[in-house]
Design a protein around this motif. Structure first.
Motif, mmCIF file in Angstrom:
data_model
loop_
_atom_site.group_PDB
_atom_site.id
_atom_site.type_symbol
_atom_site.label_atom_id
_atom_site.label_comp_id
_atom_site.label_asym_id
_atom_site.label_seq_id
_atom_site.Cartn_x
_atom_site.Cartn_y
_atom_site.Cartn_z
ATOM 1 N N PHE A 1 1.735 22.636 -9.322
ATOM 2 C CA PHE A 1 0.431 22.553 -8.455
ATOM 3 C C PHE A 1 0.724 21.989 -7.234
ATOM 4 C CE2 PHE A 1 -1.093 22.892 -12.621
ATOM 5 C CZ PHE A 1 -1.691 24.157 -12.834
ATOM 6 N N PHE B 1 -3.979 15.712 -16.628
ATOM 7 C CA PHE B 1 -2.640 14.889 -16.533
ATOM 8 C C PHE B 1 -3.039 13.619 -15.865
ATOM 9 C CE2 PHE B 1 -0.937 19.375 -16.598
ATOM 10 C CZ PHE B 1 -0.283 19.002 -17.629
ATOM 11 N N ALA B 2 -4.215 13.599 -15.383
ATOM 12 C CA ALA B 2 -4.818 12.397 -14.660
ATOM 13 C C ALA B 2 -4.532 11.136 -15.482
ATOM 14 C CB ALA B 2 -6.183 12.536 -14.115
ATOM 15 N N VAL B 3 -4.534 10.032 -14.935
ATOM 16 C CA VAL B 3 -4.202 8.842 -15.573
ATOM 17 C C VAL B 3 -5.593 8.570 -16.527
ATOM 18 C CG1 VAL B 3 -5.313 7.433 -13.746
ATOM 19 C CG2 VAL B 3 -3.834 6.397 -15.590
ATOM 20 N N VAL C 1 2.159 18.368 -13.741
ATOM 21 C CA VAL C 1 1.625 18.520 -12.317
ATOM 22 C C VAL C 1 2.222 19.278 -11.377
ATOM 23 C CG1 VAL C 1 0.031 16.548 -12.693
ATOM 24 C CG2 VAL C 1 2.183 16.332 -11.589
ATOM 25 N N VAL D 1 -3.144 15.166 -0.365
ATOM 26 C CA VAL D 1 -3.941 13.871 -0.515
ATOM 27 C C VAL D 1 -4.936 14.109 -1.773
ATOM 28 C CG1 VAL D 1 -5.328 12.331 0.380
ATOM 29 C CG2 VAL D 1 -3.442 12.990 1.820
ATOM 30 N N VAL E 1 2.698 15.405 -6.608
ATOM 31 C CA VAL E 1 1.798 16.517 -6.320
ATOM 32 C C VAL E 1 1.700 16.462 -4.793
ATOM 33 C CG1 VAL E 1 0.086 16.532 -8.248
ATOM 34 C CG2 VAL E 1 -0.367 14.818 -6.208
ATOM 35 N N THR F 1 0.915 -1.217 -0.002
ATOM 36 C CA THR F 1 0.003 0.153 -0.014
ATOM 37 C C THR F 1 0.796 1.051 0.088
ATOM 38 O OG1 THR F 1 -1.828 -1.211 1.072
ATOM 39 C CG2 THR F 1 -1.824 1.120 1.512
ATOM 40 N N VAL G 1 -5.256 13.157 -9.451
ATOM 41 C CA VAL G 1 -4.141 12.449 -10.632
ATOM 42 C C VAL G 1 -4.388 11.063 -10.826
ATOM 43 C CG1 VAL G 1 -2.669 14.437 -10.572
ATOM 44 C CG2 VAL G 1 -2.219 12.499 -8.906
ATOM 45 N N SER G 2 -4.898 10.388 -9.688
ATOM 46 C CA SER G 2 -5.058 8.845 -9.609
ATOM 47 C C SER G 2 -6.146 8.513 -10.568
ATOM 48 C CB SER G 2 -4.946 8.324 -8.232
ATOM 49 O OG SER G 2 -3.767 8.731 -7.795
ATOM 50 N N SER H 1 0.629 11.078 -7.927
ATOM 51 C CA SER H 1 0.609 11.485 -6.569
ATOM 52 C C SER H 1 1.736 11.872 -5.721
ATOM 53 C CB SER H 1 -0.205 9.986 -6.029
ATOM 54 O OG SER H 1 -1.266 9.448 -6.492
ATOM 55 N N ALA I 1 0.745 -0.877 -14.626
ATOM 56 C CA ALA I 1 -0.596 0.051 -15.014
ATOM 57 C C ALA I 1 -0.646 0.815 -13.867
ATOM 58 C CB ALA I 1 -1.674 -0.942 -15.221
ATOM 59 N N PRO J 1 -7.341 3.962 -8.699
ATOM 60 C CA PRO J 1 -7.099 3.164 -10.027
ATOM 61 C C PRO J 1 -7.546 1.678 -10.010
ATOM 62 C CG PRO J 1 -4.973 3.747 -9.183
ATOM 63 C CD PRO J 1 -6.033 4.637 -8.313
ATOM 64 N N LEU J 2 -7.077 0.980 -8.835
ATOM 65 C CA LEU J 2 -7.574 -0.430 -8.751
ATOM 66 C C LEU J 2 -9.153 -0.603 -8.995
ATOM 67 C CD1 LEU J 2 -5.252 -1.649 -5.864
ATOM 68 C CD2 LEU J 2 -5.292 -2.549 -8.502
ATOM 69 N N LEU K 1 -5.079 16.228 -4.242
ATOM 70 C CA LEU K 1 -4.460 16.223 -5.364
ATOM 71 C C LEU K 1 -4.116 14.799 -5.943
ATOM 72 C CD1 LEU K 1 -2.315 19.403 -5.262
ATOM 73 C CD2 LEU K 1 -4.528 19.148 -6.430
ATOM 74 N N SER K 2 -3.290 14.187 -4.960
ATOM 75 C CA SER K 2 -2.984 12.638 -5.308
ATOM 76 C C SER K 2 -4.119 11.797 -5.679
ATOM 77 C CB SER K 2 -2.587 11.946 -4.163
ATOM 78 O OG SER K 2 -1.581 12.726 -3.459
ATOM 79 N N ARG L 1 2.127 4.725 -13.055
ATOM 80 C CA ARG L 1 1.901 6.287 -13.534
ATOM 81 C C ARG L 1 1.015 7.180 -12.335
ATOM 82 N NH1 ARG L 1 0.660 9.882 -18.652
ATOM 83 N NH2 ARG L 1 -0.953 11.135 -17.882
ATOM 84 N N PRO L 2 0.059 6.643 -12.052
ATOM 85 C CA PRO L 2 -1.096 7.245 -11.094
ATOM 86 C C PRO L 2 -0.200 7.768 -9.584
ATOM 87 C CG PRO L 2 -1.895 5.028 -11.289
ATOM 88 C CD PRO L 2 -0.916 5.219 -12.678
ATOM 89 N N VAL L 3 0.548 6.515 -9.248
ATOM 90 C CA VAL L 3 0.946 6.590 -8.096
ATOM 91 C C VAL L 3 2.088 7.497 -8.140
ATOM 92 C CG1 VAL L 3 2.419 5.226 -6.097
ATOM 93 C CG2 VAL L 3 0.463 4.298 -7.021
ATOM 94 N N ASP M 1 -5.117 5.336 1.100
ATOM 95 C CA ASP M 1 -4.909 4.106 0.175
ATOM 96 C C ASP M 1 -5.296 4.583 -1.360
ATOM 97 O OD1 ASP M 1 -4.276 1.723 -1.527
ATOM 98 O OD2 ASP M 1 -5.877 0.710 -0.625
ATOM 99 N N VAL M 2 -4.101 5.447 -1.903
ATOM 100 C CA VAL M 2 -4.342 6.098 -3.188
ATOM 101 C C VAL M 2 -4.310 5.225 -4.428
ATOM 102 C CG1 VAL M 2 -1.773 6.472 -3.664
ATOM 103 C CG2 VAL M 2 -3.314 8.060 -4.539
ATOM 104 N N THR M 3 -3.695 4.051 -4.254
ATOM 105 C CA THR M 3 -3.713 3.050 -5.290
ATOM 106 C C THR M 3 -5.127 2.437 -5.536
ATOM 107 O OG1 THR M 3 -1.598 2.432 -4.279
ATOM 108 C CG2 THR M 3 -2.418 1.063 -6.163
ATOM 109 N N GLU N 1 -5.152 2.257 -17.278
ATOM 110 C CA GLU N 1 -5.288 1.679 -16.351
ATOM 111 C C GLU N 1 -5.525 0.016 -16.915
ATOM 112 O OE1 GLU N 1 -8.812 3.075 -14.485
ATOM 113 O OE2 GLU N 1 -7.807 4.850 -13.760
ATOM 114 N N VAL O 1 -4.300 20.062 -12.276
ATOM 115 C CA VAL O 1 -3.888 18.714 -12.450
ATOM 116 C C VAL O 1 -4.458 17.835 -13.317
ATOM 117 C CG1 VAL O 1 -2.284 19.087 -10.145
ATOM 118 C CG2 VAL O 1 -4.497 17.749 -10.379
#
Lengths: 338, 338, 338, 338
Positions: A330, C330-332, A327, C281, A287, A247, C287-288, A284, A276, C254-255, C283-284, A279-281, C249-251, C337, C327
């Motif tokens: 910002f 530029f988001a995924v 990004v 967080v 930013v 995580t 972009v995710s 993250s 895959a 996308p999951l 912004l993360s 890129r998002p992580v 849990d930013v991941t 994904e 941002v």
């Protein structure tokens, strides 16, 4: 610094406690605030906090400063900048470290080094000594691999970083620009002490099971040895979630920037284990105030000897660098964090 | 062994996968069960499972045998017995290892050694090289401490065990009967490989963040090096609960006995960090099928240089040994576990 | 769907297993692939996977489709769009939900509603029924608070969302545009079933201790009841790290977008518990690939009845909205994904 | 009670803080110990600790008493005894609760009730309302199942316990002797408040993700409602280890006995999810000072509608009861814990 005592502390324990404090305090005798309740110590004794908190009769130790004095932002308000060859890490510029998980051959590292350099990498990475969970997995090319990496870096004009797994290998890293301490060795204290004595920049990765305080205490081992060139790296922690390898703790980035003056990188490749999700992580981390990224890149992931599933192609890496550039303006500013 | 492929695997990935499998399989070519779905490999390739599961296009790898072939119960149905000096660990008898966290002085270790021997300890323990979270905590007496421990053991007729933190110290352990690998070094693979080459019994402690499979893969490093004298030790894992230092994973004991043939000990002192919790956790380990206990004992906990809060007095240790003797007859039997 | 059997399954268990499968399979009888090894079932039986995996003699169940059939991306490849009043969540537009943690008074919610509307919020949030860890903490204004929220939303032209904690309150939510299920009720299955029968959009927050699969199974309760208007929300999970309230849990974002077709929001305020961490967080999440944010805003955090420490001021919220706008390009993208 | 303030607290925050404290303190005005450092509050305000710790400018709140005043051992030094029908839980005697996971039919519950009664069970358990992770799993027989359980209990002379999942079902539990709150509803505060108003004994299970403090705060909801008949139950917590369903937290038992006066049971069946692990974990709980066990028993596990894999047979249950009788005399005594 205040030592809060247990309600049921015995007279014998209290006496022992005061004797030990008298013996260890670097700054005058402790003061008992209220009978059987709290002991006041000089902040100069903050280094004893960790030890004292384990003593009998002690409930907890309250310190105004954290136990990692050298690594703390309080001890060093301005950002530390760590020079790696011609590249500076920290202090504003965003650094991209890229390369394959492992050196597989002279030709492979040379080829990929060239491609990541063209795609805009600042530093070249690759492993020669691979710590693997299973003894039956590929263990790396060792000294030979290290030599290939150094030459590949020289050819494409990039400084190189590689992981050390054992003190006795240290001399082999002579021509390596930055030495990486992997997550599994974050609390290999003998290794940390040795690296505190060598002058090279150290990339210290957070163990998947360590708190931020433990990471900074590990950094403290290197700093207190006299080596101030430490760069931290978040690479995911171990939790109950099994959907991806680790995580990624994105909040660790602003927290570390607040707790410490050391530069902070992120490694989305190991955190996620899946191309895959890199890129998002990675965005993250950018930013959130990270000082840079460490990305696994391979031009033929299917053929990678290790961790192919998490490697970006040079093209994908180039696209990521562009997105990061978009990004960054910002990204959270230091003030906002304070 | 079955390699389950991703639904969306590309023809290129599949081709690459088959090439690699053909190259690595130790037992004939892989068989594609159903187009783009599953690949059948010989069980003899089980050592590749860990590596293959990371390859692109692979969903998961199903093995009938675990990846730690030498450590697995399947490979060795009967319990392994590890002789430490005159003491046997595993195979029925219950072993008590006791002693202070650290050697503090010639007199201290001699005195405590005598007391734990009188209280019924089978093996003497004490640390000379102490891995500490903070660089400012007591780091142990080193080589001198090791000498004091060995002599104290000889005087009271007990074999001794002490922790190693660095390969280069290995020769200093010449007269130590059993070498302990601490939780923080459980995945210090270079150290494990070295210990696989030395003939001494190894006490391998589980890292607070490692799964049982990872612990057995760490043991596999030692076993595959040719050293079969490995004893496992559960000492608590890291969880969200902060009420005590770690969460003692009592279920790990019957699980490890089922997964592996190696002896399993428990260390309630480090798991809980509190003397008052040592007895209940120790008895829990005993009734769960553990082959023994490792208990910190100090005759003046208030004065201990480290971890005093978790040490039992020799008297409390004696009482614990009696209680263990009382519950052992009701401990789960091997059959029940199977 | 494949049922992998235990090596040591007894004839009796196998017999029982086949009887039960015959009885429950919705699509023809199961096929025994290899004696005592694997049973093949129709994918139509995927809903039984969870149950079957618990049966005696079963090692694990391999399904090509996940157990949450209605929530899965496989069952519904295109993104679901959930209309909340005049606002659409999902399908490309990024939504900002803002407001105080709790309704404290008619005047307070009216005042803050106006300010967040001016700052660019799309939906107004505030709690009337507050689930609090301690019975002695502020519990919210209840029905009266709900009325105040609805009127405040109407006045400033924003749809409103508020948390439900008990089935019997459902009718009180008549005029609420979106009903929130808090993290603590994510597995309050009776409540989920009831919400599956009501036509309103549901904001389902992930429990700090649940896996993504469990979150989607909770969504499945609502979807299978006939209510397709479900929006998911990541708000931090519980880990060993105590530096901030939860680990965001930013991941997961996308999951979840990959596993499901449902919109995914993020709540940085509850995840971090600290205003200074909300921006990085948030912004993360943006972009995710998140479809929006839920942000706590208070114009006098010092005076907030609850969670003041994590609230942004309307000005800070406005600045965040601007940064998010910067941002997002530029988001995924969905392709990346897949 | 001491409120430790943030170093960087603003004058405005401090002012707000003092105003709020003045307004809320139940025992006189707060005292500012040292300018911008600490505020002293009466211990009578301990109930505010949780809330205050969230206020801006507050670093942490130090209390001599825990926030769960009614549940705390400090508030009630002697063990609480909870009568369930003719059976007493707590205060020395060890209680065995047994029965199937769910009522499946009139005949099934009657038959198993008789067998567990003969094998020495004190209380009969079975679920009629089953909270299941998947909406497609067996959900229980509901009201009918509850009636069957009550009658089966009456016939074999055992009090009965069953799980409630929804307030509106409360009246259906009229003839049930003890109401169970499952792990998933441990923080369903509206349900807890309702149970605080009903006079029946409550079996409160720990959520797999809650700390012991959170469990005791949940109990506080029931106690503060006027219902003192609360029994706690440890059933495993969620960790990174996936070898078995949950990690049974054996240390929680002595800790809870130390923190609180309420009886503590253990549920090895749900903790492990595997019949072979129930016995070792059950014995561990017994030697750790638990007041009893809750064991799933089924006379045809293969045919169980739910959780068959974790059920003991009546014979195995009888053998477990005998073993428990053997180890209890060595169980940790209250003094040892203190």
């Amino acid at each position: 610094m205040i030592v809060v005592l247990k309600k049921n502390i015995s007279g014998r324990q209290l006496e022992a406690l005061r004797k030990k404090l008298n013996a260890k305090s670097v700054d005058g005798a402790p003061v008992l605030l209220r009978e059987g309740e709290k002991i006041l110590l000089s902040e100069k004794d903050v280094r004893l906090a960790d030890e004292i908190s384990g003593w009998p009769g002690v409930e907890r130790v309250l310190t105004e400063q954290p136990p990692y004095s050298l690594a703390s932002r309080a001890s060093h308000p301005s950002d530390t900048v760590v020079p790696v060859g011609k590249v500076n890490i920290g202090g504003g510029r965003f650094v991209m470290i890229a390369g394959p998980c492992a050196v597989e051959s002279e030709e492979q590292i040379r080829r990929i080094a060239r491609k990541v350099a063209d795609a805009g990498a600042d530093i070249l990475r690759a492993g020669a000594f691979k710590p693997r969970t299973s003894p039956y997995s590929f263990q790396g090319l060792g000294a030979e691999g290290l030599r290939m990496l150094v030459e590949a870096g020289r050819d494409c004009g990039l400084p190189v970083v590689s992981e050390i797994t054992e003190i006795s290998c240290l001399e082999l890293f002579r021509d390596v620009d930055m030495i990486q301490v992997g997550a599994r060795n974050m609390q290999n204290f003998e290794l940390l002490k040795e690296l505190g004595r060598c002058g090279k920049p150290i990339l210290l990765k957070r163990s998947p099971a360590s708190t931020l305080t433990e990471l900074l205490l590990a950094a403290e081992y290197i700093l207190s040895g006299g080596n101030g060139k430490v760069v931290l790296c978040e690479r995911g922690i171990r939790t109950f979630e099994t959907e991806c390898r680790n995580t990624f703790d994105v909040t660790a980035i602003p927290l570390l920037k607040e707790m410490s003056h050391l530069p902070v990188l992120a490694d989305p490749s190991h955190a996620t284990g899946r191309a895959a999700l890199v890129r998002p992580v990675a965005l993250s981390a950018a930013v959130s105030g990270a000082d840079g990224l460490m990305i696994e890149v391979h031009d033929a992931p299917e053929w990678a000897e290790s961790d192919g599933a998490q490697a970006l192609t040079p093209t994908e890496f180039g696209a990521l660098k562009t997105a990061v550039g978009g990004v960054l303006p910002f990204a959270v500013d230091k003030e906002a964090e304070a």
